[in-house]
Design a protein around this motif. Structure first.
Motif, mmCIF file in Angstrom:
data_model
loop_
_atom_site.group_PDB
_atom_site.id
_atom_site.type_symbol
_atom_site.label_atom_id
_atom_site.label_comp_id
_atom_site.label_asym_id
_atom_site.label_seq_id
_atom_site.Cartn_x
_atom_site.Cartn_y
_atom_site.Cartn_z
ATOM 1 N N GLN A 43 0.830 -1.195 0.000
ATOM 2 C CA GLN A 43 0.000 0.000 0.000
ATOM 3 C C GLN A 43 0.872 1.256 0.000
ATOM 4 O OE1 GLN A 43 -2.074 0.978 3.646
ATOM 5 N NE2 GLN A 43 -3.858 1.775 2.513
ATOM 6 N N LEU A 44 1.902 1.235 0.861
ATOM 7 C CA LEU A 44 2.798 2.376 0.952
ATOM 8 C C LEU A 44 3.509 2.617 -0.385
ATOM 9 C CD1 LEU A 44 4.100 4.534 2.745
ATOM 10 C CD2 LEU A 44 5.829 2.832 3.408
ATOM 11 N N GLN A 45 3.952 1.531 -1.048
ATOM 12 C CA GLN A 45 4.634 1.658 -2.332
ATOM 13 C C GLN A 45 3.705 2.250 -3.402
ATOM 14 O OE1 GLN A 45 7.811 1.218 -2.984
ATOM 15 N NE2 GLN A 45 7.542 1.731 -5.164
ATOM 16 N N SER A 46 2.471 1.780 -3.442
ATOM 17 C CA SER A 46 1.499 2.295 -4.423
ATOM 18 C C SER A 46 1.210 3.764 -4.175
ATOM 19 C CB SER A 46 0.205 1.489 -4.357
ATOM 20 O OG SER A 46 0.436 0.147 -4.728
ATOM 21 N N GLU A 47 1.096 4.158 -2.907
ATOM 22 C CA GLU A 47 0.846 5.556 -2.597
ATOM 23 C C GLU A 47 2.011 6.446 -3.032
ATOM 24 O OE1 GLU A 47 -2.035 4.935 1.344
ATOM 25 O OE2 GLU A 47 0.100 5.446 1.564
ATOM 26 N N LYS A 48 3.263 5.945 -2.798
ATOM 27 C CA LYS A 48 4.442 6.709 -3.220
ATOM 28 C C LYS A 48 4.471 6.886 -4.739
ATOM 29 C CE LYS A 48 7.567 5.530 0.592
ATOM 30 N NZ LYS A 48 8.832 4.833 0.960
ATOM 31 N N GLU A 49 4.170 5.830 -5.463
ATOM 32 C CA GLU A 49 4.164 5.914 -6.920
ATOM 33 C C GLU A 49 3.089 6.879 -7.413
ATOM 34 O OE1 GLU A 49 3.763 1.947 -8.352
ATOM 35 O OE2 GLU A 49 5.804 1.348 -7.782
ATOM 36 N N ALA A 50 1.945 6.869 -6.761
ATOM 37 C CA ALA A 50 0.869 7.783 -7.138
ATOM 38 C C ALA A 50 1.275 9.225 -6.882
ATOM 39 C CB ALA A 50 -0.412 7.432 -6.366
ATOM 40 N N ARG A 51 1.894 9.497 -5.713
ATOM 41 C CA ARG A 51 2.324 10.864 -5.389
ATOM 42 C C ARG A 51 3.432 11.334 -6.326
ATOM 43 N NH1 ARG A 51 1.827 9.036 -0.006
ATOM 44 N NH2 ARG A 51 4.075 8.678 0.082
ATOM 45 N N THR A 52 4.334 10.424 -6.673
ATOM 46 C CA THR A 52 5.434 10.782 -7.564
ATOM 47 C C THR A 52 4.919 11.173 -8.956
ATOM 48 O OG1 THR A 52 6.949 9.284 -6.402
ATOM 49 C CG2 THR A 52 7.565 9.966 -8.643
ATOM 50 N N ALA A 53 3.871 10.503 -9.414
ATOM 51 C CA ALA A 53 3.342 10.758 -10.762
ATOM 52 C C ALA A 53 2.520 12.039 -10.841
ATOM 53 C CB ALA A 53 2.477 9.582 -11.213
ATOM 54 N N GLU A 54 2.004 12.498 -9.705
ATOM 55 C CA GLU A 54 1.078 13.642 -9.734
ATOM 56 C C GLU A 54 1.706 14.928 -10.289
ATOM 57 O OE1 GLU A 54 -0.439 13.762 -5.791
ATOM 58 O OE2 GLU A 54 -1.834 12.083 -6.107
ATOM 59 N N PRO A 55 2.925 15.347 -9.889
ATOM 60 C CA PRO A 55 3.510 16.566 -10.483
ATOM 61 C C PRO A 55 3.736 16.433 -11.997
ATOM 62 C CG PRO A 55 4.670 15.956 -8.472
ATOM 63 C CD PRO A 55 3.792 14.799 -8.825
#
Length: 235
Positions: free
Chosen positions: A111-123
Motif C-alpha cells: 500500500q505504501l509503495q502504491s501511494e508513493k508511486e501515485a504521489r510521484t506521478a502527480e507533479p
C-alpha cells in the motif's frame, strides 16, 4: 519530436505576422501558397505530436488511478489480515495470528509503495496537462491562422484578377486612342478638301485663259473694222 520542440513551433507559427511576411515577398500569391502548404504540414505534424503527448498523459493518468486503486486494495487486504490475526490470537492460535499479522505488514508495504508511486506521478501529470492545454491552444491559433491565410490568398487572387482586367481595359482604351478612326477620317477629309481646292484652282485658271482668248478675238475684230474703214476712206 519533443514536447518543447512542438510547443515552440506551434507558438512561433501561431504568432506569425502575415502582413509583414507579405510586405517582404516579391510574389505575395506564391508566398501565401507556400505559407499555406507549410502551415498545413506543420499543423499535421503538430497534431500528431500533440496526440502522442495526450496519449502519454492518459497512460500516466491511468497508471496513477491504478496506483490509487492498488493502495486502497492493499489497505483493505492489510485490514482483513490484521482482523484475522486478532481473531486467531483471541482463539489462542498465536502462531497463526502472527502469520496473518505478517501478511498485513506485507499488504501495508504494498500500500505504501502504491501511494508513493501515485504521489510521484502527480507533479508530472500536472505538468503534462499544462503542456497539453498549451499545445491545444497553439493548434487552435494555428488553425485560425491557416484560415486567415486562405482568406488572404483568395482575396489577393481576386484583387489580382480585377487589377489584370482593369489593366487590359486601360490598354484597350489606350489603343483606341492611338488608333482613333476619327483622326484618320479627319486626315482624309483634309486631303479631299485639298483636292477640291486644286480643282477649283484649275477651273479658275481655265476660265481666265478662256476670257483672254475671247479678249484677243475682240481685239482682232476691232483691227479688222479699222482696216475696213481705212480702205473705204481711200476709195
Amino acid at each position: 519530436m519533443s514536447k518543447q520542440t512542438v510547443l515552440g513551433r506551434v507558438t512561433q507559427l501561431a504568432k506569425a505576422n502575415i502582413n509583414a511576411l507579405l510586405d517582404q515577398a516579391e510574389d505575395p500569391q506564391k508566398m501565401l501558397d507556400q505559407l499555406i502548404r507549410d502551415y498545413a504540414n506543420n499543423i499535421t505534424d503538430a497534431e500528431e505530436a500533440v496526440a502522442s503527448t495526450i496519449g502519454n498523459l492518459r497512460l500516466m493518468e491511468q497508471d496513477h488511478r491504478e496506483d490509487v486503486e492498488a493502495a486502497k486494495e492493499w489497505g483493505g487486504k492489510a485490514l482483513a489480515a490484521s482482523r484475522k490475526a486478532d481473531e486467531l490470537r483471541g482463539g489462542g492460535q498465536a502462531a497463526e495470528a502472527d502469520r496473518f499479522d505478517n501478511l498485513a505488514k506485507v499488504a501495508l508495504g504494498r500500500q505504501l509503495q502504491s501511494e508513493k508511486e501515485a504521489r510521484t506521478a502527480e507533479p508530472t501529470i500536472a505538468a503534462q496537462t499544462e503542456v497539453v492545454e498549451k499545445l491545444r491552444t497553439g493548434l487552435d491559433r494555428m488553425r485560425a491562422k491557416l484560415a486567415e491565410l486562405q482568406a488572404k490568398r483568395d482575396e489577393l487572387v481576386a484583387r489580382a484578377k480585377s487589377a489584370q482586367a482593369q489593366n487590359r481595359m486601360t490598354d484597350a482604351v489606350k489603343n483606341v486612342d492611338v488608333l482613333d478612326p476619327t483622326s484618320e477620317l479627319s486626315r482624309f477629309e483634309d486631303k479631299v478638301r485639298r483636292e477640291e481646292a486644286r480643282a477649283l484652282g484649275k477651273q479658275e485658271l481655265a476660265a481666265s485663259s478662256l476670257d483672254a482668248q475671247f479678249e484677243q478675238l475682240d481685239a482682232l475684230g476691232d483691227d479688222a473694222e479699222i482696216e475696213a474703214r481705212l480702205a473705204a476712206l481711200k476709195k
